[in-house]
Enzyme design. Structure first.
Site, PDB file in Angstrom:
ATOM      1  N   CYS A   7      58.991  34.867  38.075  1.00  0.00           N
ATOM      2  CA  CYS A   7      60.404  34.971  37.688  1.00  0.00           C
ATOM      3  C   CYS A   7      60.990  33.571  37.508  1.00  0.00           C
ATOM      4  O   CYS A   7      61.775  33.339  36.574  1.00  0.00           O
ATOM      5  CB  CYS A   7      61.196  35.755  38.728  1.00  0.00           C
ATOM      6  SG  CYS A   7      60.878  37.535  38.711  1.00  0.00           S
ATOM      7  N   ASP A  30      47.484  29.426  32.178  1.00  0.00           N
ATOM      8  CA  ASP A  30      47.207  29.464  33.611  1.00  0.00           C
ATOM      9  C   ASP A  30      46.910  28.041  34.089  1.00  0.00           C
ATOM     10  O   ASP A  30      46.196  27.305  33.414  1.00  0.00           O
ATOM     11  CB  ASP A  30      46.015  30.385  33.893  1.00  0.00           C
ATOM     12  CG  ASP A  30      45.873  30.740  35.349  1.00  0.00           C
ATOM     13  OD1 ASP A  30      45.666  29.824  36.171  1.00  0.00           O
ATOM     14  OD2 ASP A  30      45.950  31.933  35.681  1.00  0.00           O
ATOM     15  N   HIS A  46      61.143  41.785  36.440  1.00  0.00           N
ATOM     16  CA  HIS A  46      60.219  41.796  37.575  1.00  0.00           C
ATOM     17  C   HIS A  46      59.714  43.212  37.868  1.00  0.00           C
ATOM     18  O   HIS A  46      60.503  44.141  38.039  1.00  0.00           O
ATOM     19  CB  HIS A  46      60.897  41.235  38.828  1.00  0.00           C
ATOM     20  CG  HIS A  46      59.965  41.172  39.995  1.00  0.00           C
ATOM     21  ND1 HIS A  46      59.146  40.092  40.219  1.00  0.00           N
ATOM     22  CD2 HIS A  46      59.697  42.067  40.967  1.00  0.00           C
ATOM     23  CE1 HIS A  46      58.411  40.324  41.291  1.00  0.00           C
ATOM     24  NE2 HIS A  46      58.729  41.529  41.768  1.00  0.00           N
ATOM     25  N   ASN A  87      45.038  42.325  37.737  1.00  0.00           N
ATOM     26  CA  ASN A  87      44.569  42.415  39.118  1.00  0.00           C
ATOM     27  C   ASN A  87      45.628  43.153  39.927  1.00  0.00           C
ATOM     28  O   ASN A  87      46.781  42.732  39.972  1.00  0.00           O
ATOM     29  CB  ASN A  87      44.347  41.017  39.707  1.00  0.00           C
ATOM     30  CG  ASN A  87      43.205  40.293  39.034  1.00  0.00           C
ATOM     31  OD1 ASN A  87      42.171  40.877  38.742  1.00  0.00           O
ATOM     32  ND2 ASN A  87      43.383  39.016  38.772  1.00  0.00           N
ATOM     33  N   GLY A  93      42.024  40.655  44.235  1.00  0.00           N
ATOM     34  CA  GLY A  93      42.334  39.239  44.339  1.00  0.00           C
ATOM     35  C   GLY A  93      43.705  38.854  43.815  1.00  0.00           C
ATOM     36  O   GLY A  93      43.937  37.700  43.481  1.00  0.00           O
ATOM     37  N   THR A  95      47.250  37.479  43.659  1.00  0.00           N
ATOM     38  CA  THR A  95      47.923  36.469  44.475  1.00  0.00           C
ATOM     39  C   THR A  95      49.409  36.345  44.166  1.00  0.00           C
ATOM     40  O   THR A  95      50.156  35.807  44.978  1.00  0.00           O
ATOM     41  CB  THR A  95      47.261  35.088  44.308  1.00  0.00           C
ATOM     42  OG1 THR A  95      47.282  34.734  42.927  1.00  0.00           O
ATOM     43  CG2 THR A  95      45.820  35.104  44.815  1.00  0.00           C
ATOM     44  N   HIS A 100      51.193  40.890  35.733  1.00  0.00           N
ATOM     45  CA  HIS A 100      50.795  39.910  34.731  1.00  0.00           C
ATOM     46  C   HIS A 100      49.422  40.238  34.176  1.00  0.00           C
ATOM     47  O   HIS A 100      48.553  40.722  34.878  1.00  0.00           O
ATOM     48  CB  HIS A 100      50.830  38.481  35.282  1.00  0.00           C
ATOM     49  CG  HIS A 100      49.995  38.247  36.495  1.00  0.00           C
ATOM     50  ND1 HIS A 100      50.362  38.692  37.749  1.00  0.00           N
ATOM     51  CD2 HIS A 100      48.822  37.591  36.652  1.00  0.00           C
ATOM     52  CE1 HIS A 100      49.444  38.315  38.626  1.00  0.00           C
ATOM     53  NE2 HIS A 100      48.494  37.648  37.974  1.00  0.00           N
ATOM     54  N   HIS A 102      46.088  38.793  32.330  1.00  0.00           N
ATOM     55  CA  HIS A 102      45.271  37.615  32.037  1.00  0.00           C
ATOM     56  C   HIS A 102      44.619  37.842  30.677  1.00  0.00           C
ATOM     57  O   HIS A 102      43.994  38.881  30.449  1.00  0.00           O
ATOM     58  CB  HIS A 102      44.156  37.446  33.073  1.00  0.00           C
ATOM     59  CG  HIS A 102      44.634  37.188  34.458  1.00  0.00           C
ATOM     60  ND1 HIS A 102      44.683  35.930  35.005  1.00  0.00           N
ATOM     61  CD2 HIS A 102      45.081  38.042  35.414  1.00  0.00           C
ATOM     62  CE1 HIS A 102      45.132  36.007  36.247  1.00  0.00           C
ATOM     63  NE2 HIS A 102      45.381  37.279  36.519  1.00  0.00           N
TER      64      HIS A 102
END
Length: 117
Positions: A7, A30, A46, A87, A93, A95, A100, A102
């Protein structure tokens, strides 16, 4: 969400290398790339993870995927291939607790999943 890393990136409070932006999504490189091209696509609104996003706003999830496809094309991976990854949960994994996508590629990627042997 005031304490959410993504955010803050979307708001411009934390710098990022923007790759693509729409009215509803933001894509940036990234900082710990796992392939030659590694871009994160986040919804500007969000949502904790992709499961919550899909339940709350399926159109926004479609926007995230469409932005991922636009990024793959802009990065020249639309012909050679690319990988989309979400994820979700501890075993995956995850975090950052903001949904989001990838977008990975730009080179031959390894096999996906559990290593054999």
């Amino acid at each position: 969400m005031s304490d959410c890393l993504f955010c803050k990136i979307v708001a411009g409070d934390i710098p990022s290398t923007k790759v693509h932006e729409t009215e509803t999504t933001f894509a940036f490189r990234d900082i710990n790339p796992q392939s030659k091209v590694h871009v994160l696509v986040v919804p500007k609104a969000h949502h904790e993870d992709v499961v919550e996003l899909a339940a709350a706003d399926p159109q926004l999830l479609a926007d995230v995927i469409a932005t991922g496809a636009a990024v793959a094309k802009a990065e020249g991976m639309d012909v050679s291939g690319f990988r989309f990854v979400f994820n979700t949960g501890e075993h995956a994994g995850r975090t950052v607790f903001h949904a989001h996508l990838h977008v990975l590629g730009g080179e031959q990627l390894g096999l996906f999943g559990r290593p054999t042997g």
